[in-house]
Write an enzyme that holds these catalytic residues in place. Sequence first.
Site, PDB file in Angstrom:
ATOM      1  N   GLU A  27      25.807 -10.527 -35.902  1.00  0.00           N
ATOM      2  CA  GLU A  27      25.958 -10.297 -34.668  1.00  0.00           C
ATOM      3  C   GLU A  27      24.842 -11.588 -34.473  1.00  0.00           C
ATOM      4  OE1 GLU A  27      24.203  -7.455 -32.875  1.00  0.00           O
ATOM      5  OE2 GLU A  27      24.009  -8.411 -30.917  1.00  0.00           O
ATOM      6  N   ASN A  72      25.556  -6.516 -28.450  1.00  0.00           N
ATOM      7  CA  ASN A  72      25.173  -6.544 -27.321  1.00  0.00           C
ATOM      8  C   ASN A  72      25.376  -7.902 -26.419  1.00  0.00           C
ATOM      9  OD1 ASN A  72      23.756  -4.122 -27.185  1.00  0.00           O
ATOM     10  ND2 ASN A  72      22.731  -4.229 -27.812  1.00  0.00           N
ATOM     11  N   ASN A 172      31.406  -4.279 -26.073  1.00  0.00           N
ATOM     12  CA  ASN A 172      30.759  -3.514 -26.691  1.00  0.00           C
ATOM     13  C   ASN A 172      29.788  -2.678 -25.993  1.00  0.00           C
ATOM     14  OD1 ASN A 172      28.443  -3.168 -29.320  1.00  0.00           O
ATOM     15  ND2 ASN A 172      27.277  -3.621 -28.026  1.00  0.00           N
ATOM     16  N   GLU A 173      29.541  -1.299 -26.644  1.00  0.00           N
ATOM     17  CA  GLU A 173      28.525  -0.627 -26.215  1.00  0.00           C
ATOM     18  C   GLU A 173      28.242  -0.463 -24.564  1.00  0.00           C
ATOM     19  OE1 GLU A 173      24.926  -0.188 -28.369  1.00  0.00           O
ATOM     20  OE2 GLU A 173      25.784   0.763 -29.762  1.00  0.00           O
ATOM     21  N   TYR A 244      24.167   5.624 -35.897  1.00  0.00           N
ATOM     22  CA  TYR A 244      22.572   5.483 -36.126  1.00  0.00           C
ATOM     23  C   TYR A 244      21.229   6.229 -36.612  1.00  0.00           C
ATOM     24  CZ  TYR A 244      23.859   0.006 -34.623  1.00  0.00           C
ATOM     25  OH  TYR A 244      24.138  -0.991 -35.197  1.00  0.00           O
ATOM     26  N   GLU A 292      29.966   0.648 -35.869  1.00  0.00           N
ATOM     27  CA  GLU A 292      29.039   0.018 -35.771  1.00  0.00           C
ATOM     28  C   GLU A 292      27.536   2.258 -36.810  1.00  0.00           C
ATOM     29  OE1 GLU A 292      26.065  -1.350 -33.177  1.00  0.00           O
ATOM     30  OE2 GLU A 292      27.288  -2.254 -32.143  1.00  0.00           O
ATOM     31  N   GLN A 350      24.134  -3.823 -40.404  1.00  0.00           N
ATOM     32  CA  GLN A 350      24.802  -5.460 -39.678  1.00  0.00           C
ATOM     33  C   GLN A 350      24.897  -6.237 -41.775  1.00  0.00           C
ATOM     34  OE1 GLN A 350      23.120  -8.290 -36.997  1.00  0.00           O
ATOM     35  NE2 GLN A 350      23.593  -6.036 -35.472  1.00  0.00           N
TER      36      GLN A 350
END
Length: 503
Positions: A27, A72, A172-173, A244, A292, A350
Site C-alpha cells: 500500500e 485505505n 477497500n473496507e 488483524y 488483509e 503488508q
Amino acid sequence: MQKARVVADREFIIGALDRRVFGAFVEHLGRCVYGGIYEPDHPTADAQGFRGDVLALTRELGVSIVRYPGGNFVSGYDWRDGVGPKEDRPVRLDLAWFSTETNQFGTNEFVDWCRKADVEPMFAVNLGTAGPDEARNFVEYCNHPGGTFHSDLRRSHGYEQPHDIRFWCLGNEMDGPWQIGAKTAREYGRIAQEAAKVMRWTSEDLTLAACGSSKREMETYGAWEYEVLDTCFEEVDFISLHQYFENGEDDVGYFMTSVDKLDSFITEVVSIADAVAAKRRSPKRIMLSLDEWNVWYKARTPDDLAKPGWPQAPKLLEEIYNFEDALVVGGALITLMNHADRVKAACMAQLVNVIGPIMTQTGGPAWRQTIFHPFAQAANLARGNVLRTVVDAGTYSAGKYDAAPLLLCSAVHDPDSGAVTVFALNRHASEEMALEVDLRSFGGLTLKDASVLHHADLKATNTADRPDEVSPVSHPACRLDGTLAATLPPLSWNVFTLEPRGS
Ligand code: AHR
C-alpha cells in the site's frame, strides 16, 4: 508431556491449495512503497529504483500475488496520477494516512516490480471517491490491447502490451467509518455491482472480490456480508475478509486463540455466502479472499497511524514482530490451509516495513522479521491437496475458549511429486508434545527435512544487528517409520517434509 496423534490419508482431501493464499500487500502507506520496494538512491536499487535486497527477500518469501495500491489509500486515489512521465505527476495530499503522495511510483512501476519479483499483481479500484466509470477506465488502461483512449494512453507510456491484470478488489473496507467514502451495505452492494458489470464488459476473465467486513468485530458484521452479496452475488467471485490479531492483554495462551477466531470468521462467512446462494437456489459458490491479515497491535498508537505536517513516506505502522507473533502467524497459515476448499486467496498485510515480514533501513540493510519464517516455509513447501486430518490432542482454556486444541496442524500432499508436508503448532505454554502422524496410506516415505521455530524468549525479535535471532533450525527430535514421530517443544512451530522413497 502432552501426546497428540494425527491421521493423514491421501484420499481424504479438503481441497486443492490455491497458491494465491500466499499473497501479500503493498500500500502507499508509510515506508512500504517509498523506502520499501522503491528507493532509487539505495545501493542495491536497479535502474527503475527497485531495491534489489527487498526483491530478493520477496522471492525468498514465496509470495504468489500482491495486492496494490491499498488499503485505505485506494479510496482517495486517482490511478491517473501515477502513470506517465514522472515529472508531470501531481503531488497530492493522502487523506488516508495524512501524508504527501508524490506519485513517483504508480501502476506501471508496480506491474514491472511484480514481474521482477515473480508475483501476480492484484489491483484494488477506488470505490470511495470514485466509482464504476473510473474503475472501467482503469481496467481499459491495464488490459485492453490498443486503439482506444485509455489503452493508447498506456501504450504512449511505453507499455505496448496489456498488463493482463486478472484479480481485482472492488474497493477497500467500505463498511469502516474511517474509510474515505464509506458506505452502507446497500450503497456499497449497488456500486460494487455496477463497477463489476462494466469492468467485466471491458475485459474478459476478471476475478472480482467484493468487500466483506473490515473485521469480525464490526457492528454490521454478518448483515453486511449478506446484504452486499444479496446485491452483487451474480457479478462477483469472492468476498473479502480482513483480520488483524492482537495481544493487548499480554497473554500468550489467549493470543494464540486469535487463530480459532479466524477459523470461526471463515466458517461464518462461508455460511452467509451459501445462505445467499440458497435463497437463489444457486449452485454458484462465492470464494473467500482474506486479503488483509497479520498480527498488528503494537504499532497502533496515534503516532504510528499519522504524523503531523503531511510528511512524505513517514514511519507508520512499523510493527516489530517477536517470536510469539510468528507462532500466531503460523497458526493462521494452518487455519488458511485447512479451509482450502473456500479460501482461495489471502494477503498477508503488508510486505515491507508497514506491518511487514520484511524490514528495511532507508539506505541500509533489509532483514527478515520473525513472521517471515512460517510464511516462507508454508508458501514454499505447501503444494497440492490439503488433507482432512483427524487429530487427537489435548485442549486448553483461554478467554472465551474452554477447549482450544493444543495442537494445530495441517498436512499437504502434492500428487505430482508425492511429497507430503506437515505443519504443526504446539500451543502448550510449558509442556513438550509427543506427536505421532500416521501416514500409512502413503507407502514408503522418507523424511527429507524437518525444522522447528522456537525461542526461550517470547518477545525475542530480529534486528539489523541480529537478523537471525529467531529463525528455524533443524529439528532435533523426529523420526519416520510409517509413522512420523516428533517431540515438539512447548510453543513451537514445526515443519516436516516427506518424500517418496527413492525420489
Ligand atoms: O493494512 C493497513 C490498513 O488496515 C489498510 O489500509 C486498511 O485496509 C486496514 O484497515
